[in-house]
Design a protein around this motif. Structure first.
Motif, PDB file in Angstrom:
ATOM      1  N   ILE A 149       8.487 -11.382   5.061  1.00 33.62           N
ATOM      2  CA  ILE A 149       8.365 -10.167   4.884  1.00 33.62           C
ATOM      3  C   ILE A 149       6.972  -9.360   4.977  1.00 33.62           C
ATOM      4  O   ILE A 149       6.681  -8.342   5.687  1.00 33.62           O
ATOM      5  CB  ILE A 149       9.093  -9.514   3.553  1.00 33.62           C
ATOM      6  CG1 ILE A 149      10.420  -9.870   3.418  1.00 33.62           C
ATOM      7  CG2 ILE A 149       8.656  -8.188   2.961  1.00 33.62           C
ATOM      8  CD1 ILE A 149      11.197  -9.455   2.071  1.00 33.62           C
ATOM      9  N   ARG A 150       6.053 -10.018   4.191  1.00 33.08           N
ATOM     10  CA  ARG A 150       4.628  -9.586   4.289  1.00 33.08           C
ATOM     11  C   ARG A 150       4.067  -9.591   5.740  1.00 33.08           C
ATOM     12  O   ARG A 150       3.540  -8.720   6.332  1.00 33.08           O
ATOM     13  CB  ARG A 150       3.665 -10.329   3.442  1.00 33.08           C
ATOM     14  CG  ARG A 150       2.421 -10.201   3.509  1.00 33.08           C
ATOM     15  CD  ARG A 150       1.536 -10.794   2.436  1.00 33.08           C
ATOM     16  NE  ARG A 150      -0.052 -10.170   2.429  1.00 33.08           N
ATOM     17  CZ  ARG A 150      -0.687 -10.279   1.445  1.00 33.08           C
ATOM     18  NH1 ARG A 150      -0.110 -10.732   0.334  1.00 33.08           N
ATOM     19  NH2 ARG A 150      -1.752  -9.872   1.860  1.00 33.08           N
ATOM     20  N   SER A 200      25.030 -10.065  -0.511  1.00 30.82           N
ATOM     21  CA  SER A 200      24.679 -10.718   0.988  1.00 30.82           C
ATOM     22  C   SER A 200      23.134 -11.036   1.242  1.00 30.82           C
ATOM     23  O   SER A 200      22.481 -10.253   0.731  1.00 30.82           O
ATOM     24  CB  SER A 200      25.477  -9.904   2.104  1.00 30.82           C
ATOM     25  OG  SER A 200      24.597  -8.458   2.193  1.00 30.82           O
ATOM     26  N   LEU A 201      22.928 -11.906   2.292  1.00 33.45           N
ATOM     27  CA  LEU A 201      21.474 -11.909   2.596  1.00 33.45           C
ATOM     28  C   LEU A 201      20.931 -10.596   2.983  1.00 33.45           C
ATOM     29  O   LEU A 201      19.837 -10.176   2.808  1.00 33.45           O
ATOM     30  CB  LEU A 201      21.521 -12.790   3.658  1.00 33.45           C
ATOM     31  CG  LEU A 201      20.180 -13.436   4.178  1.00 33.45           C
ATOM     32  CD1 LEU A 201      19.194 -13.878   2.944  1.00 33.45           C
ATOM     33  CD2 LEU A 201      19.952 -14.372   5.177  1.00 33.45           C
ATOM     34  N   LEU A 233      18.003  -8.929   1.412  1.00 37.97           N
ATOM     35  CA  LEU A 233      16.665  -8.687   2.258  1.00 37.97           C
ATOM     36  C   LEU A 233      16.134  -7.250   2.094  1.00 37.97           C
ATOM     37  O   LEU A 233      15.033  -7.012   1.656  1.00 37.97           O
ATOM     38  CB  LEU A 233      16.552  -9.110   3.562  1.00 37.97           C
ATOM     39  CG  LEU A 233      16.843 -10.700   3.694  1.00 37.97           C
ATOM     40  CD1 LEU A 233      17.138 -10.943   5.147  1.00 37.97           C
ATOM     41  CD2 LEU A 233      15.895 -11.636   3.176  1.00 37.97           C
ATOM     42  N   THR A 234      17.101  -6.298   2.098  1.00 38.08           N
ATOM     43  CA  THR A 234      16.703  -5.106   1.891  1.00 38.08           C
ATOM     44  C   THR A 234      16.169  -4.754   0.691  1.00 38.08           C
ATOM     45  O   THR A 234      15.047  -4.080   0.491  1.00 38.08           O
ATOM     46  CB  THR A 234      18.036  -4.097   2.428  1.00 38.08           C
ATOM     47  OG1 THR A 234      18.356  -4.333   3.518  1.00 38.08           O
ATOM     48  CG2 THR A 234      17.473  -2.472   2.361  1.00 38.08           C
ATOM     49  N   ASN A 235      16.830  -5.290  -0.282  1.00 38.38           N
ATOM     50  CA  ASN A 235      16.247  -4.895  -1.682  1.00 38.38           C
ATOM     51  C   ASN A 235      15.049  -5.493  -1.932  1.00 38.38           C
ATOM     52  O   ASN A 235      13.884  -4.909  -2.366  1.00 38.38           O
ATOM     53  CB  ASN A 235      17.096  -5.508  -2.720  1.00 38.38           C
ATOM     54  CG  ASN A 235      18.554  -4.647  -2.925  1.00 38.38           C
ATOM     55  OD1 ASN A 235      18.555  -3.802  -2.362  1.00 38.38           O
ATOM     56  ND2 ASN A 235      19.394  -5.357  -3.324  1.00 38.38           N
ATOM     57  N   THR A 236      14.675  -6.523  -1.152  1.00 33.46           N
ATOM     58  CA  THR A 236      13.446  -7.518  -1.401  1.00 33.46           C
ATOM     59  C   THR A 236      12.372  -6.472  -0.712  1.00 33.46           C
ATOM     60  O   THR A 236      11.181  -6.133  -1.249  1.00 33.46           O
ATOM     61  CB  THR A 236      13.548  -8.775  -0.938  1.00 33.46           C
ATOM     62  OG1 THR A 236      14.588  -9.435  -1.545  1.00 33.46           O
ATOM     63  CG2 THR A 236      12.291  -9.631  -1.507  1.00 33.46           C
ATOM     64  N   VAL A 276      12.730  -4.871   8.319  1.00 37.34           N
ATOM     65  CA  VAL A 276      11.404  -4.179   8.306  1.00 37.34           C
ATOM     66  C   VAL A 276      11.238  -3.491   9.482  1.00 37.34           C
ATOM     67  O   VAL A 276      10.444  -2.285   9.160  1.00 37.34           O
ATOM     68  CB  VAL A 276      10.325  -5.474   8.501  1.00 37.34           C
ATOM     69  CG1 VAL A 276       8.796  -4.650   8.441  1.00 37.34           C
ATOM     70  CG2 VAL A 276      10.329  -6.362   7.056  1.00 37.34           C
ATOM     71  N   GLY A 277      11.714  -3.370  10.386  1.00 37.96           N
ATOM     72  CA  GLY A 277      11.789  -2.382  11.662  1.00 37.96           C
ATOM     73  C   GLY A 277      10.360  -2.860  12.460  1.00 37.96           C
ATOM     74  O   GLY A 277       9.972  -2.192  13.186  1.00 37.96           O
TER      75      GLY A 277
END
Ligand code: GFB
Length: 329
Positions: A186-187, A309-310, A314-317, A273-274
């Motif tokens: 993510i980072r 769901s994954l 992931l969106t929340n994270t 992340v886009g």
């Protein structure tokens, strides 16, 4: 567990511990005990002894541990084995001394042999060599399971070990090197997007498979186990007969039931992340275990259902990462 029961959550600021506090609070438990690391060093035997003697918790959720990703495990092996052995030895023993009714000890799927048949059942524990990159951590956690088992056998305690698959979620550690793969990627993807870079380098070959579980699902599963009726909880404790032909440690797997390759994960995180650029793989970095999908049918058959769901996890994270960390980067 009575709603007024005194419940100690060790490690309440961590990825699982913070979710445990949310889960318990939401379910109406109102007598939670917590201590920050600065207030109570769980590796200090005397401090833990005094804390338990004073507070006398009735239930203990042991989510405090020295944790990290493949690089941290490989780089600080002495810290991983020493701190984890010390924390769990102190907390499990003082829970026995002070008559704790139920204790839940948290570990990780890396306790299982590196080349396990898939999906991994609880009874595959101790059936083969461990993955080298995290053996010190895994051995500490195996010692914790054996400690729960031994205390149950000798003292009649109700100490259960819950082994989650790879966890992620809000409140994770987003350190570029010491973190687990999801917060690290993510980072990396976020920074590449912001800096308009055309390439993100992912460690390893991209072919290892991992099963991921959102931290709130893990916390809800832990509370679900702690709330089980006596007969069902006792079944989870396995067999106390050391001569039993079937090997039944007091162990419950907690997973999502499916896994994906690191390459697929990287692509998913890129989408969340886009990020528009390329993804490459650095095969000089270790892959670790090639696959570790757990068989979680024990907890699913008891009635636990995961909610996230994954994709939604992931969106929340990523939203958590942006809200907390963007300013600091
Ligand atoms: O999350 P991770 O460090 O944990 O790595 P493990 C998972 C996979 O992702 C490995 C790859 O194949 C890594 O090579 N990977 C790709 C990356 N890019 C990255 C990156 O930027 N950062 C990280 N960290 N990985 C841990 C154990 O193993 O799993 C712990 O070391 C614990 O003890 C934990 O059991 C659940 O699944 O390999």
């Amino acid at each position: 567990m009575d709603k007024n029961a005194k419940i100690y959550v060790a490690g309440h600021r961590g990825l699982v511990g913070s979710a445990l506090i949310r889960s318990l609070t939401q379910k109406g438990y109102n007598n939670l005990i917590t201590r920050s690391h600065a207030e109570l060093d769980l590796t200090n035997h005397t401090a833990v002894k005094e804390f338990f003697a004073t507070e006398k918790p009735e239930y203990v959720l042991l989510a405090a541990a020295k944790v990290g990703g493949i690089y941290a495990n490989n780089t600080y092996p002495a810290e991983f084995i020493h701190e984890n052995l010390a924390i769990q030895t102190n907390v499990i023993h003082q829970s026995y001394v002070n008559g704790v009714k139920r204790l839940l000890f948290l570990g990780s799927s890396c306790i299982y042999p590196r080349d396990c048949p898939q999906p991994i059942k609880e009874e595959y524990l101790l059936t083969g060599p461990l993955e080298a990159t995290n053996r010190p951590y895994a051995l500490a956690k195996i010692a914790g399971i054996e400690m729960c088992w031994s205390y149950n056998r000798q003292y009649g305690t109700q100490f259960l070990a819950a082994m989650p698959t790879n966890l992620y979620g809000p409140g994770d550690n987003y350190h570029p090197e010491n973190s687990h793969v999801i917060p690290a990627l993510i980072r990396k993807f976020h920074e590449a997007k912001i800096d308009n870079r055309s390439e993100v380098v992912v460690w390893g070959t991209g072919s290892p498979m991992r099963e991921f579980l959102y931290n709130q699902d893990m916390a809800d599963a832990c509370v679900f186990l702690m709330q089980l009726e006596d007969d069902l909880f006792s079944k989870c404790l396995g067999s106390n007969d050391s001569h039993a032909e079937s090997f039944q440690p007091p162990l419950v797997n907690i997973g999502s039931g499916s896994d994906i390759t690191i390459r697929e994960l990287a692509e998913k995180i890129g989408e969340v992340v886009g990020y528009q650029g390329n993804i490459s793989f650095d095969s000089t970095k270790p892959d670790g275990t090639l696959r570790k999908l757990m068989d979680s049918s024990k907890i699913f058959n008891l009635g636990h259902v995961n909610q996230f769901s994954l994709e939604s996890g992931l969106t929340n994270t990523y939203n958590d990462f942006k809200s907390i960390h963007t300013q600091k980067l």
